[in-house]
Scaffold this motif. Structure first.
Motif, PDB file in Angstrom:
ATOM      1  N   ASP A 169       8.177 -13.760  -4.135  1.00  0.00           N
ATOM      2  CA  ASP A 169       6.988 -12.986  -4.781  1.00  0.00           C
ATOM      3  C   ASP A 169       6.287 -11.815  -4.014  1.00  0.00           C
ATOM      4  O   ASP A 169       6.295 -10.811  -4.255  1.00  0.00           O
ATOM      5  CB  ASP A 169       5.651 -13.980  -4.525  1.00  0.00           C
ATOM      6  N   ALA A 170       6.572 -11.889  -2.676  1.00  0.00           N
ATOM      7  CA  ALA A 170       6.148 -10.577  -1.805  1.00  0.00           C
ATOM      8  C   ALA A 170       7.029  -9.439  -1.962  1.00  0.00           C
ATOM      9  O   ALA A 170       6.735  -8.290  -2.021  1.00  0.00           O
ATOM     10  CB  ALA A 170       5.870 -10.981  -0.100  1.00  0.00           C
ATOM     11  N   ALA A 171       8.384  -9.995  -2.053  1.00  0.00           N
ATOM     12  CA  ALA A 171       9.383  -8.925  -2.236  1.00  0.00           C
ATOM     13  C   ALA A 171       9.225  -8.255  -3.589  1.00  0.00           C
ATOM     14  O   ALA A 171       9.679  -7.042  -3.754  1.00  0.00           O
ATOM     15  CB  ALA A 171      10.686  -9.450  -1.923  1.00  0.00           C
ATOM     16  N   ARG A 172       9.168  -9.149  -4.622  1.00  0.00           N
ATOM     17  CA  ARG A 172       9.023  -8.722  -5.932  1.00  0.00           C
ATOM     18  C   ARG A 172       7.645  -7.776  -6.252  1.00  0.00           C
ATOM     19  O   ARG A 172       7.733  -6.380  -6.854  1.00  0.00           O
ATOM     20  CB  ARG A 172       8.745  -9.538  -6.879  1.00  0.00           C
ATOM     21  N   THR A 173       6.605  -7.757  -5.342  1.00  0.00           N
ATOM     22  CA  THR A 173       5.456  -6.976  -5.370  1.00  0.00           C
ATOM     23  C   THR A 173       5.874  -5.770  -4.765  1.00  0.00           C
ATOM     24  O   THR A 173       5.471  -4.424  -5.172  1.00  0.00           O
ATOM     25  CB  THR A 173       4.377  -7.495  -4.680  1.00  0.00           C
ATOM     26  N   LEU A 174       6.704  -5.630  -3.606  1.00  0.00           N
ATOM     27  CA  LEU A 174       7.150  -4.424  -3.157  1.00  0.00           C
ATOM     28  C   LEU A 174       8.095  -3.633  -3.769  1.00  0.00           C
ATOM     29  O   LEU A 174       8.030  -2.417  -3.865  1.00  0.00           O
ATOM     30  CB  LEU A 174       7.705  -4.486  -1.539  1.00  0.00           C
ATOM     31  N   VAL A 175       8.865  -4.252  -4.591  1.00  0.00           N
ATOM     32  CA  VAL A 175       9.725  -3.651  -5.563  1.00  0.00           C
ATOM     33  C   VAL A 175       9.039  -2.985  -6.341  1.00  0.00           C
ATOM     34  O   VAL A 175       9.087  -1.800  -6.749  1.00  0.00           O
ATOM     35  CB  VAL A 175      10.897  -4.518  -6.329  1.00  0.00           C
TER      36      VAL A 175
END
Length: 227
Positions: A169-175
Motif C-alpha cells: 500500500d505504501a509503495a502504491r501511494t509513492l507510485v
C-alpha cells in the motif's frame, strides 16, 4: 509520509525530490555527510520550485543524516544504492529496518551478468528483516524527473512485487504521487523476474533498441482477465 532514502545519488535525488514536492518529509544518506547535506539542500530547493500542489499545499522538507538515522526516520525506507555498496549500507543502517516497509529500487551493476539465483530484493529482505517491495527499477533516472512521466498520453505503469499488504500500500501511494500507475506484479518471489526484466531491457536500450516496442498493446496480447 516520512521517507528515508538509503543513498544520496541520482535515484535518491530524482525520486526524493518528487516525493518532497508531493508533501512528504524526506531524509537522504550517503557515504559523504557533506555531499549528502548538499544534496538534501538542492532537493529541497528543487521540490519547492516544481510548481506542483502537494497535499496540504506545502512541499516537504528534505534533510540528510547517517544511514542509521535514515533507517529510524522513515515510515518507509527506500534502498537506492549501488550493488557494490549494498551490504555495507544495510549493515550500517542497523536494526531499525526490521519489520519496516522497504522499497528496493536497485539493479545489478552489469545487466549482462545478472544472476537470477541471487536476487537483490531477497538479499535485502534476508539482511534486514524488512518488508521488501521491488519497484522503480525499470526506468532510467531521468524518467523519474518528469512531472509526470506520461508517454503517448499514458501515465507510466510501475510494477511492484511484495508480500506485505501494508508495504505494498505504501509503495502504491509513492507510485501514484509521481503521477504513475501502480501495477501488482505479484509476491516477492517474482522480484527476481522483475530484476531480470530490467537486466534484459537495459541491455536492449544500451544497444540502441526501442525496448518498449518489443511488447504489443493490451488489445493485441491475447485473452486476459480484465483489470
Amino acid at each position: 509520509m516520512r521517507i528515508g532514502i538509503l543513498g544520496a545519488g541520482n535515484m535518491a535525488d530524482a525520486l526524493g525530490t518528487q516525493w518532497a514536492a508531493a508533501g512528504h518529509e524526506v531524509m537522504v544518506s550517503g557515504r559523504d555527510p557533506g555531499r549528502s547535506a548538499e544534496r538534501a539542500a538542492h532537493m529541497t530547493a528543487q521540490a519547492a520550485g516544481t510548481g506542483g500542489v502537494p497535499a496540504g499545499g506545502v512541499s516537504g522538507e528534505v534533510r540528510s543524516g547517517s544511514f542509521a538515522e535514515v533507517a529510524g526516520f522513515g515510515d518507509v525506507v527506500v534502498v537506492a544504492v549501488r550493488e557494490a555498496g549494498l551490504v555495507d549500507t544495510l549493515r550500517a543502517a542497523g536494526p531499525a529496518l526490521r519489520g519496516k516497509p522497504l522499497i528496493d529500487v536497485t539493479n545489478g551493476a552489469a545487466p549482462d551478468r545478472y544472476d537470477p539465483t541471487r536476487p537483490l530484493a531477497h538479499l535485502i529482505a534476508d539482511l534486514t528483516g524488512g518488508h521488501v517491495v521491488k519497484g522503480f527499477n525499470l526506468c532510467h533516472v531521468d524518467v523519474w524527473r518528469l512531472t509526470p512521466p506520461v508517454f503517448d498520453g499514458r501515465p507510466l505503469a510501475v510494477p511492484l512485487c511484495g508480500d506485505d499488504p501494508a508495504a505494498m500500500d505504501a509503495a502504491r501511494t509513492l507510485v501514484a504521487d509521481l503521477g504513475c500507475t501502480p501495477v501488482n506484479g505479484g509476491g516477492l518471489a517474482r522480484a527476481m523476474q522483475l530484476e531480470a526484466t530490467a537486466a534484459f531491457m537495459i541491455g536492449l536500450w544500451f544497444g540502441g533498441a526501442d525496448a518498449q516496442a518489443v511488447l504489443p498493446p493490451l488489445p493485441s496480447s491475447g485473452e486476459h482477465q480484465p483489470a
